[in-house]
Structures are given as structure tokens and as C-alpha cells.
Design a protein around this motif. Sequence first.
Motif, mmCIF file in Angstrom:
data_model
loop_
_atom_site.group_PDB
_atom_site.id
_atom_site.type_symbol
_atom_site.label_atom_id
_atom_site.label_comp_id
_atom_site.label_asym_id
_atom_site.label_seq_id
_atom_site.Cartn_x
_atom_site.Cartn_y
_atom_site.Cartn_z
ATOM 1 N N ARG A 1 -40.088 -0.379 -38.686
ATOM 2 C CA ARG A 1 -40.854 -0.686 -39.884
ATOM 3 C C ARG A 1 -40.286 -1.961 -40.490
ATOM 4 O O ARG A 1 -39.074 -2.121 -40.597
ATOM 5 C CB ARG A 1 -40.747 0.471 -40.872
ATOM 6 C CG ARG A 1 -41.232 0.205 -42.258
ATOM 7 C CD ARG A 1 -42.707 0.107 -42.406
ATOM 8 N NE ARG A 1 -43.362 1.346 -42.049
ATOM 9 C CZ ARG A 1 -44.674 1.409 -41.821
ATOM 10 N NH1 ARG A 1 -45.409 0.333 -41.916
ATOM 11 N NH2 ARG A 1 -45.227 2.554 -41.504
ATOM 12 N N LEU A 2 -41.153 -2.878 -40.895
ATOM 13 C CA LEU A 2 -40.739 -4.081 -41.606
ATOM 14 C C LEU A 2 -40.906 -3.851 -43.103
ATOM 15 O O LEU A 2 -41.760 -3.079 -43.529
ATOM 16 C CB LEU A 2 -41.600 -5.279 -41.182
ATOM 17 C CG LEU A 2 -41.415 -5.763 -39.748
ATOM 18 C CD1 LEU A 2 -42.528 -6.724 -39.373
ATOM 19 C CD2 LEU A 2 -40.058 -6.408 -39.578
ATOM 20 N N PRO B 1 -39.073 -16.323 -45.709
ATOM 21 C CA PRO B 1 -39.095 -14.996 -45.085
ATOM 22 C C PRO B 1 -40.178 -14.132 -45.733
ATOM 23 O O PRO B 1 -40.361 -14.161 -46.937
ATOM 24 C CB PRO B 1 -37.698 -14.436 -45.376
ATOM 25 C CG PRO B 1 -37.246 -15.179 -46.586
ATOM 26 C CD PRO B 1 -37.899 -16.522 -46.553
ATOM 27 N N VAL B 2 -40.910 -13.399 -44.899
ATOM 28 C CA VAL B 2 -41.957 -12.530 -45.434
ATOM 29 C C VAL B 2 -41.695 -11.055 -45.156
ATOM 30 O O VAL B 2 -42.171 -10.191 -45.884
ATOM 31 C CB VAL B 2 -43.357 -12.908 -44.904
ATOM 32 C CG1 VAL B 2 -43.782 -14.249 -45.433
ATOM 33 C CG2 VAL B 2 -43.419 -12.882 -43.398
ATOM 34 N N ALA B 3 -40.942 -10.751 -44.092
ATOM 35 C CA ALA B 3 -40.660 -9.353 -43.758
ATOM 36 C C ALA B 3 -39.350 -9.285 -42.986
ATOM 37 O O ALA B 3 -38.961 -10.251 -42.324
ATOM 38 C CB ALA B 3 -41.786 -8.762 -42.926
ATOM 39 N N ALA B 4 -38.661 -8.137 -43.081
ATOM 40 C CA ALA B 4 -37.368 -7.991 -42.418
ATOM 41 C C ALA B 4 -37.082 -6.524 -42.135
ATOM 42 O O ALA B 4 -37.704 -5.628 -42.726
ATOM 43 C CB ALA B 4 -36.265 -8.574 -43.300
ATOM 44 N N THR B 5 -36.121 -6.293 -41.242
ATOM 45 C CA THR B 5 -35.666 -4.938 -40.966
ATOM 46 C C THR B 5 -34.226 -4.968 -40.464
ATOM 47 O O THR B 5 -33.724 -6.009 -40.054
ATOM 48 C CB THR B 5 -36.579 -4.215 -39.952
ATOM 49 O OG1 THR B 5 -36.267 -2.831 -39.952
ATOM 50 C CG2 THR B 5 -36.416 -4.774 -38.552
ATOM 51 N N ARG B 6 -33.591 -3.808 -40.510
ATOM 52 C CA ARG B 6 -32.218 -3.609 -40.034
ATOM 53 C C ARG B 6 -32.289 -2.743 -38.790
ATOM 54 O O ARG B 6 -32.938 -1.700 -38.794
ATOM 55 C CB ARG B 6 -31.403 -2.904 -41.120
ATOM 56 C CG ARG B 6 -29.997 -2.573 -40.727
ATOM 57 C CD ARG B 6 -29.290 -1.862 -41.894
ATOM 58 N NE ARG B 6 -27.914 -1.593 -41.567
ATOM 59 C CZ ARG B 6 -27.497 -0.485 -40.983
ATOM 60 N NH1 ARG B 6 -28.354 0.468 -40.673
ATOM 61 N NH2 ARG B 6 -26.231 -0.317 -40.713
ATOM 62 N N ILE B 7 -31.628 -3.168 -37.711
ATOM 63 C CA ILE B 7 -31.651 -2.437 -36.442
ATOM 64 C C ILE B 7 -30.249 -1.914 -36.166
ATOM 65 O O ILE B 7 -29.346 -2.693 -35.842
ATOM 66 C CB ILE B 7 -32.113 -3.360 -35.305
ATOM 67 C CG1 ILE B 7 -33.502 -3.912 -35.649
ATOM 68 C CG2 ILE B 7 -32.116 -2.616 -33.978
ATOM 69 C CD1 ILE B 7 -33.824 -5.214 -35.001
ATOM 70 N N PRO B 8 -30.018 -0.614 -36.321
ATOM 71 C CA PRO B 8 -28.682 -0.052 -36.090
ATOM 72 C C PRO B 8 -28.253 -0.206 -34.637
ATOM 73 O O PRO B 8 -29.040 0.006 -33.715
ATOM 74 C CB PRO B 8 -28.839 1.428 -36.444
ATOM 75 C CG PRO B 8 -30.097 1.516 -37.229
ATOM 76 C CD PRO B 8 -30.970 0.399 -36.762
ATOM 77 N N VAL B 9 -26.995 -0.574 -34.418
ATOM 78 C CA VAL B 9 -26.442 -0.737 -33.076
ATOM 79 C C VAL B 9 -26.530 0.567 -32.292
ATOM 80 O O VAL B 9 -26.796 0.561 -31.092
ATOM 81 C CB VAL B 9 -24.981 -1.250 -33.158
ATOM 82 C CG1 VAL B 9 -24.280 -1.142 -31.834
ATOM 83 C CG2 VAL B 9 -24.970 -2.682 -33.649
ATOM 84 N N ASN C 1 -44.106 -3.455 -44.940
ATOM 85 C CA ASN C 1 -44.881 -4.641 -44.601
ATOM 86 C C ASN C 1 -45.011 -4.781 -43.082
ATOM 87 O O ASN C 1 -44.507 -5.719 -42.498
ATOM 88 C CB ASN C 1 -44.252 -5.892 -45.206
ATOM 89 C CG ASN C 1 -45.162 -7.094 -45.092
ATOM 90 O OD1 ASN C 1 -46.272 -7.010 -44.590
ATOM 91 N ND2 ASN C 1 -44.688 -8.231 -45.549
ATOM 92 N N GLY C 2 -45.653 -3.841 -42.420
ATOM 93 C CA GLY C 2 -45.933 -3.960 -40.999
ATOM 94 C C GLY C 2 -44.878 -3.346 -40.104
ATOM 95 O O GLY C 2 -43.961 -2.667 -40.558
ATOM 96 N N MET C 3 -45.028 -3.608 -38.799
ATOM 97 C CA MET C 3 -44.130 -3.088 -37.770
ATOM 98 C C MET C 3 -43.778 -4.213 -36.810
ATOM 99 O O MET C 3 -44.548 -5.140 -36.628
ATOM 100 C CB MET C 3 -44.820 -1.985 -36.958
ATOM 101 C CG MET C 3 -45.194 -0.749 -37.734
ATOM 102 S SD MET C 3 -43.787 0.265 -38.159
ATOM 103 C CE MET C 3 -43.294 0.868 -36.576
ATOM 104 N N VAL C 4 -42.601 -4.089 -36.172
ATOM 105 C CA VAL C 4 -42.198 -5.029 -35.132
ATOM 106 C C VAL C 4 -41.883 -4.230 -33.871
ATOM 107 O O VAL C 4 -41.336 -3.132 -33.939
ATOM 108 C CB VAL C 4 -40.991 -5.904 -35.572
ATOM 109 C CG1 VAL C 4 -39.740 -5.081 -35.758
ATOM 110 C CG2 VAL C 4 -40.757 -7.039 -34.596
ATOM 111 N N ASN C 5 -42.270 -4.766 -32.728
ATOM 112 C CA ASN C 5 -42.012 -4.150 -31.429
ATOM 113 C C ASN C 5 -41.105 -5.068 -30.637
ATOM 114 O O ASN C 5 -41.336 -6.277 -30.583
ATOM 115 C CB ASN C 5 -43.325 -3.942 -30.671
ATOM 116 C CG ASN C 5 -44.296 -3.103 -31.462
ATOM 117 O OD1 ASN C 5 -44.001 -1.982 -31.821
ATOM 118 N ND2 ASN C 5 -45.453 -3.671 -31.768
ATOM 119 N N MET C 6 -40.082 -4.489 -30.000
ATOM 120 C CA MET C 6 -39.103 -5.303 -29.297
ATOM 121 C C MET C 6 -38.461 -4.499 -28.180
ATOM 122 O O MET C 6 -38.605 -3.283 -28.117
ATOM 123 C CB MET C 6 -38.020 -5.757 -30.267
ATOM 124 C CG MET C 6 -37.288 -4.575 -30.862
ATOM 125 S SD MET C 6 -35.979 -4.862 -32.072
ATOM 126 C CE MET C 6 -36.126 -6.460 -32.580
#
Length: 165
Positions: free
Chosen positions: A140-141, A115-123, A152-157
Motif C-alpha cells: 500500500r502506498l 514526492p506523491v506517495a511512499a511506503t516502507r518495506i520491512p527487510v 494513495n494506491g499500490m505498488v508491485n515489485m
Amino acid sequence: MAFGTPIPSKAHRFAGEWWSMSSEGLLTQATVLEVTELSAGKVAVGEFFRRMLDRPAYAAVHAENSAVRTGVGSENGAGNGNIYWDEALRMTAPAGCNAIYLEIYCENLDGRHEPVAATRIPVRDFLVLPPGGLHRLSYRLFDTGPATGNKNGMVNMTVKRLDGP
């Protein structure tokens, strides 16, 4: 734009103390989600000498006992830290769940996946829409290695509720 919070790097820790953070925004019943991982940008690798991601990478989404993952991103070896998946994943978030977690993995030089990056997405970020509603989100990652907690970067979803409350 919502920001995630740092999470531990080991997937087995997702079901532990991170799930008991708050009772606000809990799912009242199991909900089927369609999470489409669109892209991640400016993701870096390396402990001491940081460089933009230049290896094959995939994303994994966890919700307590449910986990799904994308295929390998389309920008393999580009060296620009950007990854494109545009892949829809279906998962079930159990009742009582207050967040789902996303981790980005890449293959290291030994051929192992780390694993290199992670995030928590609140329900609560996607409970505001009725079932069938599509929500586009960016988070934000954070690093998951020795420098846990560093940006460490951003994720789009996008997240779509297929059933539930």
C-alpha cells in the motif's frame, strides 16, 4: 499481501528515527538487492482536489545511505493513475537495516520533482528466501504531502537477494 506504513516525505529523514523502529528482522550483514519496480496503480496527486496521476513519474528506493531510482514510467499523461516501469535496480542494504523505503515522484507544474506517495518495506518480508530467491511483493502506498498517512494506491515489485545471510 503486505502493507507498508506511512513515511515522511523528505528523503533526508529516512536515515533518522525510522531506522530505529525495531531490532526484529535486521540484516546481519550488508546485502545486495535487485529491486524490480513493476508498476503502481491508483496513485493520486493534489492537495485539495485529488485526481489520478497524469504526469511523468519515477520511483526511488532508499536504504540508509544507498538510493537508486527508475526512469520515468511508460504511462505518462494517461490520467489513469497507473505507472509501469518494469525496471531492475541494484542497491546495497547495509548491516543493521530493518527496512527499505520507496517513494514515487512526479513533476509538478513548476518543473520540480515532488514526492506523491511512499511506503516502507520491512527487510523480514524478503529475508525468508535464500540468496537468489525471487520474492514478488505488493504494498500500500501512502501520501507524502500535507495529507501524510492517507492511502494513495499500490505498488508491485519483486525483490531478489543477490548475496547476504
